[in-house]
Scaffold this motif. Structure first.
Motif, short mmCIF file in Angstrom:
data_model
loop_
_atom_site.label_atom_id
_atom_site.label_comp_id
_atom_site.label_asym_id
_atom_site.label_seq_id
_atom_site.Cartn_x
_atom_site.Cartn_y
_atom_site.Cartn_z
N HIS A 161 -12.76 -1.91 14.45
CA HIS A 161 -13.39 -3.05 15.11
C HIS A 161 -12.46 -4.25 15.26
CE1 HIS A 161 -17.38 -1.36 15.54
NE2 HIS A 161 -17.33 -0.93 14.29
N LEU A 162 -11.35 -4.24 14.53
CA LEU A 162 -10.41 -5.35 14.65
C LEU A 162 -9.32 -5.10 15.70
CD1 LEU A 162 -9.87 -6.40 10.92
CD2 LEU A 162 -11.05 -7.69 12.71
N VAL A 163 -9.26 -3.90 16.23
CA VAL A 163 -8.27 -3.61 17.26
C VAL A 163 -8.41 -4.62 18.40
CG1 VAL A 163 -7.58 -1.96 19.04
CG2 VAL A 163 -8.09 -1.15 16.74
N GLY A 164 -7.31 -5.24 18.74
CA GLY A 164 -7.33 -6.24 19.80
C GLY A 164 -7.61 -7.65 19.31
N ARG A 165 -8.01 -7.79 18.03
CA ARG A 165 -8.29 -9.11 17.48
C ARG A 165 -7.19 -9.60 16.55
NH1 ARG A 165 -13.66 -7.00 17.95
NH2 ARG A 165 -15.03 -8.47 19.05
N ILE A 166 -6.27 -8.72 16.17
CA ILE A 166 -5.16 -9.12 15.31
C ILE A 166 -4.00 -9.58 16.19
CG2 ILE A 166 -3.53 -8.40 13.54
CD1 ILE A 166 -5.58 -6.44 12.52
N ASN A 167 -3.54 -10.79 15.97
CA ASN A 167 -2.50 -11.39 16.79
C ASN A 167 -1.18 -10.65 16.66
OD1 ASN A 167 -4.18 -13.47 17.73
ND2 ASN A 167 -3.75 -14.74 15.92
N SER A 168 -0.31 -10.87 17.64
CA SER A 168 1.04 -10.30 17.61
C SER A 168 1.74 -10.72 16.33
CB SER A 168 1.82 -10.79 18.83
OG SER A 168 3.16 -10.35 18.78
N GLY A 169 2.38 -9.78 15.68
CA GLY A 169 3.06 -10.06 14.42
C GLY A 169 2.14 -9.97 13.21
N GLY A 170 0.88 -9.61 13.45
CA GLY A 170 -0.10 -9.56 12.37
C GLY A 170 -0.08 -8.26 11.59
N SER A 171 -0.93 -8.21 10.57
CA SER A 171 -0.92 -7.04 9.70
C SER A 171 -2.28 -6.80 9.05
CB SER A 171 0.13 -7.21 8.59
OG SER A 171 -0.29 -8.18 7.63
N LEU A 172 -2.42 -5.59 8.53
CA LEU A 172 -3.57 -5.17 7.74
C LEU A 172 -3.02 -4.68 6.41
CD1 LEU A 172 -6.61 -4.41 7.46
CD2 LEU A 172 -6.05 -2.24 8.59
N VAL A 173 -3.55 -5.19 5.31
CA VAL A 173 -3.10 -4.78 3.98
C VAL A 173 -4.28 -4.15 3.24
CG1 VAL A 173 -2.06 -5.49 1.80
CG2 VAL A 173 -1.41 -6.66 3.91
N LEU A 174 -4.11 -2.90 2.82
CA LEU A 174 -5.14 -2.17 2.09
C LEU A 174 -4.73 -2.05 0.62
CD1 LEU A 174 -5.79 0.69 4.68
CD2 LEU A 174 -6.82 -1.60 4.57
N PHE A 175 -5.63 -1.49 -0.19
CA PHE A 175 -5.32 -1.32 -1.60
C PHE A 175 -5.50 0.13 -2.02
CE2 PHE A 175 -4.78 -5.70 -2.04
CZ PHE A 175 -4.29 -5.97 -3.32
N SER A 176 -4.42 0.73 -2.52
CA SER A 176 -4.44 2.03 -3.16
C SER A 176 -4.49 1.76 -4.67
CB SER A 176 -3.21 2.83 -2.75
OG SER A 176 -3.18 4.09 -3.38
N GLY A 177 -3.76 2.52 -5.47
CA GLY A 177 -3.76 2.28 -6.91
C GLY A 177 -2.92 3.31 -7.64
N VAL A 178 -2.54 2.97 -8.85
CA VAL A 178 -1.58 3.76 -9.61
C VAL A 178 -2.05 5.19 -9.85
CG1 VAL A 178 -2.45 3.06 -11.88
CG2 VAL A 178 -0.05 3.70 -11.62
N ASN A 179 -3.37 5.41 -9.91
CA ASN A 179 -3.85 6.75 -10.20
C ASN A 179 -3.65 7.73 -9.04
OD1 ASN A 179 -5.12 6.65 -12.97
ND2 ASN A 179 -6.11 4.89 -12.01
N ALA A 180 -3.24 7.22 -7.89
CA ALA A 180 -2.86 8.13 -6.80
C ALA A 180 -1.52 8.78 -7.08
CB ALA A 180 -2.79 7.35 -5.48
N ILE A 195 -1.04 -1.86 -1.04
CA ILE A 195 -0.55 -2.24 -2.35
C ILE A 195 -1.15 -1.28 -3.37
CG2 ILE A 195 -0.36 -4.10 -4.06
CD1 ILE A 195 0.92 -4.74 -1.32
N SER A 196 -0.31 -0.79 -4.29
CA SER A 196 -0.78 0.11 -5.34
C SER A 196 -0.54 -0.55 -6.69
CB SER A 196 -0.05 1.45 -5.27
OG SER A 196 -0.44 2.28 -6.35
N PRO A 197 -1.54 -1.28 -7.21
CA PRO A 197 -1.35 -1.94 -8.50
C PRO A 197 -1.45 -0.96 -9.66
CG PRO A 197 -3.15 -2.92 -7.21
CD PRO A 197 -2.83 -1.59 -6.62
N GLY A 198 -0.76 -1.32 -10.74
CA GLY A 198 -1.00 -0.65 -12.01
C GLY A 198 -2.11 -1.39 -12.73
N VAL A 199 -2.10 -1.34 -14.04
CA VAL A 199 -3.10 -2.06 -14.82
C VAL A 199 -2.83 -3.56 -14.70
CG1 VAL A 199 -4.04 -2.48 -17.12
CG2 VAL A 199 -3.44 -0.16 -16.42
N VAL A 200 -3.84 -4.28 -14.27
CA VAL A 200 -3.72 -5.73 -14.07
C VAL A 200 -4.74 -6.43 -14.95
CG1 VAL A 200 -3.93 -7.61 -12.40
CG2 VAL A 200 -2.92 -5.43 -11.71
N ASP A 201 -4.31 -7.43 -15.67
CA ASP A 201 -5.20 -8.17 -16.55
C ASP A 201 -6.02 -9.17 -15.73
OD1 ASP A 201 -6.53 -9.48 -18.52
OD2 ASP A 201 -4.76 -10.31 -19.52
#
Length: 231
Positions: free
Chosen positions: A116-135, A171-177
Motif C-alpha cells: 500500500h505504500l508503493v508510490g508514496r515513498i519519496n525518491s531516496g526513501g527506504s523501508l526498514v523491517l525487523f528480523s532477529g538473532v534466532n533466524a 535489522i536483526s537484534p540480539g538480546v536487547v535490554d
C-alpha cells in the motif's frame, strides 16, 4: 545538516523500547516523525512531552487498517516496522494460532504495508523491517520466532528487488535490554557474547538510522547482536 533533516519518518511499534529509541533518534536528526500503532491515543500519550512527534493508527494484522493508514499519511521518506508477536515455546507447546499471529504481524503485515505504500515513498526513501538473532542461531524453545525472523530476512531481499529504487533493509537484534528480561538472563548473555554485553535500544536505533541514510545499502539484514550467533 543531518541527512534526515526535513524528512518524514514513520515508526510503527510501541511507545517504548526500540521503537521509541528510533523515533527519538530520528527526531533528534531533524526528521518529522509519525509513530503508529493499534492505539494512537496511547501512543500520543507516550510522546506527549516530545514535540515534533505525532501519532497515527495502524494494525498490521488488518488490511483495511493498513490501507487507510497508507492513504492518510501522504508522502513519506522512511518507514520502520518494529512490531512483533513472538511465538515462543518448544514444538509441543506451539499452537497454530500463535505461529499464524507471529507471521501475520511480522511478515504478512509489513508485506501488505509495502504493497500500500508503493508510490508514496519519496525518491531516496527506504523501508526498514525487523528480523532477529534466532533466524541465525538455533535455540530450543524459539522455533516459532526463528522461522518468522527467517521469513523477514527473505522478505527483505525480495522487496529490495521489487520495490527498487526504494531501499529495503532489515535489522536483526540480539538480546536487547528493554526492561522485559530477567536480570540474571541478561548477565549470563553478556558473559557469553563476544561483545561481553547485551544490546541497548540505542544500539538498535543507530543501526536503523544507518539503514535509512546509507543510500547504497539495500536488501541487507544488519546483525546487531553482540556476536551471539558465533557462540
Amino acid at each position: 545538516m543531518s541527512e534526515l533533516t526535513g524528512k518524514a519518518v514513520v515508526v510503527i511499534g510501541r511507545g517504548s523500547g526500540i521503537a521509541r529509541a528510533v523515533a527519538l533518534r530520528a527526531r533528534a536528526e531533524g526528521a518529522r516523525v509519525v509513530v503508529a500503532g493499534r492505539d494512537a491515543a496511547r501512543l500520543a500519550g507516550a510522546y506527549r512531552d516530545e514535540p515534533g512527534i505525532s501519532a497515527a493508527t495502524v494494525d498490521l494484522t488488518d488490511d483495511v487498517s493498513i490501507e487507510a493508514f497508507a492513504g492518510g499519511i501522504g508522502p513519506v521518506d522512511h518507514v520502520v516496522s518494529t512490531v512483533s508477536a513472538r511465538a515462543r515455546g518448544r514444538i509441543g507447546e506451539l499452537s497454530r494460532e500463535a505461529v499464524r499471529q507471529s507471521f501475520d504481524t511480522k511478515v504478512i503485515g509489513p508485506l501488505m504495508l509495502a504493497r500500500h505504500l508503493v508510490g508514496r515513498i519519496n525518491s531516496g526513501g527506504s523501508l526498514v523491517l525487523f528480523s532477529g538473532v534466532n533466524a541465525f542461531k538455533v535455540n530450543v524453545g524459539y522455533l516459532g520466532v526463528a522461522i518468522t525472523n527467517g521469513a523477514v530476512d527473505f522478505l527483505t531481499r525480495s522487496l529490495a528487488v521489487e520495490l527498487a529504487p526504494v531501499r529495503v533493509n532489515a535489522i536483526s537484534p540480539g538480546v536487547v535490554d528493554t526492561g522485559i528480561w530477567d536480570p540474571a538472563y541478561l548477565e549470563k548473555q553478556a558473559a557469553e557474547n563476544p561483545a561481553r554485553r547485551v544490546g541497548t535500544a540505542e544500539d538498535i536505533a543507530s543501526a536503523v538510522l544507518f539503514a535509512m541514510t546509507n543510500t547504497f545499502l539495500t536488501g541487507v539484514t544488519l546483525k546487531v547482536d553482540g556476536g551471539e550467533p558465533l557462540t
